[in-house]
Design an enzyme around this catalytic site. Structure first.
Site, PDB file in Angstrom:
ATOM      1  N   ASP A 101       0.836  -1.189   0.000  1.00 48.99           N
ATOM      2  CA  ASP A 101       0.000   0.000   0.000  1.00 48.99           C
ATOM      3  C   ASP A 101       0.883   1.257   0.000  1.00 48.99           C
ATOM      4  O   ASP A 101       1.822   1.343  -0.783  1.00 48.99           O
ATOM      5  CB  ASP A 101      -0.931  -0.064   1.225  1.00 48.99           C
ATOM      6  CG  ASP A 101      -2.127   0.856   1.138  1.00 48.99           C
ATOM      7  OD1 ASP A 101      -2.061   1.927   1.754  1.00 48.99           O
ATOM      8  OD2 ASP A 101      -3.108   0.521   0.450  1.00 48.99           O
ATOM      9  N   HIS A 300      -6.558  -7.978   0.912  1.00 48.57           N
ATOM     10  CA  HIS A 300      -5.502  -6.968   0.910  1.00 48.57           C
ATOM     11  C   HIS A 300      -4.559  -7.107   2.092  1.00 48.57           C
ATOM     12  O   HIS A 300      -3.431  -6.615   2.039  1.00 48.57           O
ATOM     13  CB  HIS A 300      -6.145  -5.582   0.921  1.00 48.57           C
ATOM     14  CG  HIS A 300      -5.198  -4.462   0.620  1.00 48.57           C
ATOM     15  ND1 HIS A 300      -4.486  -4.380  -0.553  1.00 48.57           N
ATOM     16  CD2 HIS A 300      -4.844  -3.367   1.343  1.00 48.57           C
ATOM     17  CE1 HIS A 300      -3.733  -3.291  -0.547  1.00 48.57           C
ATOM     18  NE2 HIS A 300      -3.938  -2.663   0.593  1.00 48.57           N
TER      19      HIS A 300
END
Length: 321
Positions: A101, A300
């Site tokens: 991220d 994620h």
């Protein structure tokens, strides 16, 4: 846990916190939002046992690292300056960098600006910048937000999101961590209309513990964000256009450092932000691709959801260096 060493220093103009374990060549693990260093807790001892000095900072604005209020202090020079400054403080010429991220985007910036400080890159979930080359990301998010809820646009104005999340850190973190996992399809959040608050758009989460998150882990996140507030994390979003403009000088050039990738089949970023063939595009973004691995059934939060597999793969990658 007993082998973790917590360290604090003033680096690049802010008070930084990081955790270390192990001895040997260095690897730096960089998290995104809404994470803290603890997101890497499963990989830290595995990498240390494999002979590496593991360095895990709380990234600027999150955890116990200082959170400047001005979003302009989250641009490329500042976030890469934190990583260079950390290496300098520790007397390290270079390190392997691994990230997810916002953490991996900072590492990509570092690999372009200071390739001599980056021994190799291990990317989780995000194989390249998710930016469109011809449209600033906040402008793009604002267009999407005319049709449905988009968290990036919700975070953009200073004040409302900060107050809402600061008032309910446990509820927000519990819901968003569940929503980002492979146990939920995150893009269902987009089914909510414009103007929806994030807490209302996020799904209800089942009671803890979950197979990949315990109650004490969530409480650690909650304690750090209750103390720091969420403005620092949100400022990473508010600075997206700044970083996008600063990357124009190298946007179309590939990185040159050895590159490894781990993704998961249910990751929202691979689904929504990296084009129709994100894995096929990797060689365009990285000149020295060593390995690409995909894990099933994870979302994620891959280093939490598939902790053992991620640790094993990282050790294999490091062994290939």
């Amino acid at each position: 846990m007993a082998d973790w060493t917590h360290r604090h220093a003033r680096i690049n103009g802010i008070a930084m916190h990081w955790v270390e374990q192990g001895e040997g060549p260095a690897i730096v693990l960089c998290h995104g939002f809404p994470h803290i260093w603890l997101s890497w807790r499963h990989q830290i001892p595995v990498l240390a046992a494999a002979g590496w000095r593991v360095i895990v900072p709380d990234m600027r604005g999150m955890g116990q690292t200082e959170a400047p209020a001005d979003h302009r202090l989250y641009d490329v020079p500042h976030v890469t300056g934190d990583l260079v400054g950390l290496l300098d403080h520790l007397g390290l010429d270079q390190a392997v960098f691994a990230g997810l991220d916002f953490g991996i985007f900072a590492i990509y910036d570092l690999a372009y600006l200071h390739p001599d400080r980056v021994r190799a890159v291990i990317a989780l979930e995000n194989p390249a910048y998710p930016d469109s080359p011809d449209k600033a990301p906040l402008a793009e998010a604002a267009e999407w937000a005319k049709e449905h809820f988009v968290h990036i646009d919700y975070f953009r104005p200073v004040g409302p999101a900060d107050a809402a999340l600061d008032a309910a850190p446990r509820e927000f973190l519990r819901r968003v961590l569940y929503a980002l996992s492979g146990d939920f399809h995150y893009l269902d959040v987009w089914k909510h209309p414009p103007g929806t608050a994030y807490l209302d758009a996020l799904p209800e989460a089942p009671p803890l513990p979950w197979p990949w998150l315990s109650e004490w882990e969530l409480e650690w996140y909650v304690a750090d964000y209750a103390r720091s507030g969420f403005t620092g994390g949100l400022n990473w979003y508010r600075a997206m256009d700044l970083r996008w403009a600063q990357r124009a000088a190298w946007r179309h050039a590939p990185t040159t450092r050895p590159f490894f990738f781990i993704g998961s089949e249910n990751d929202v970023d691979l689904e929504a932000w990296h084009g129709d063939d994100p894995l096929g595009a990797i060689p365009r973004h990285h000149a020295d691709v060593r390995r690409i691995e995909m894990l099933p059934r994870a979302g994620h939060l891959i280093q939490l959801e598939r902790a053992d597999e991620v640790g094993r793969l990282m050790v294999e990658f490091l062994g290939e260096l």
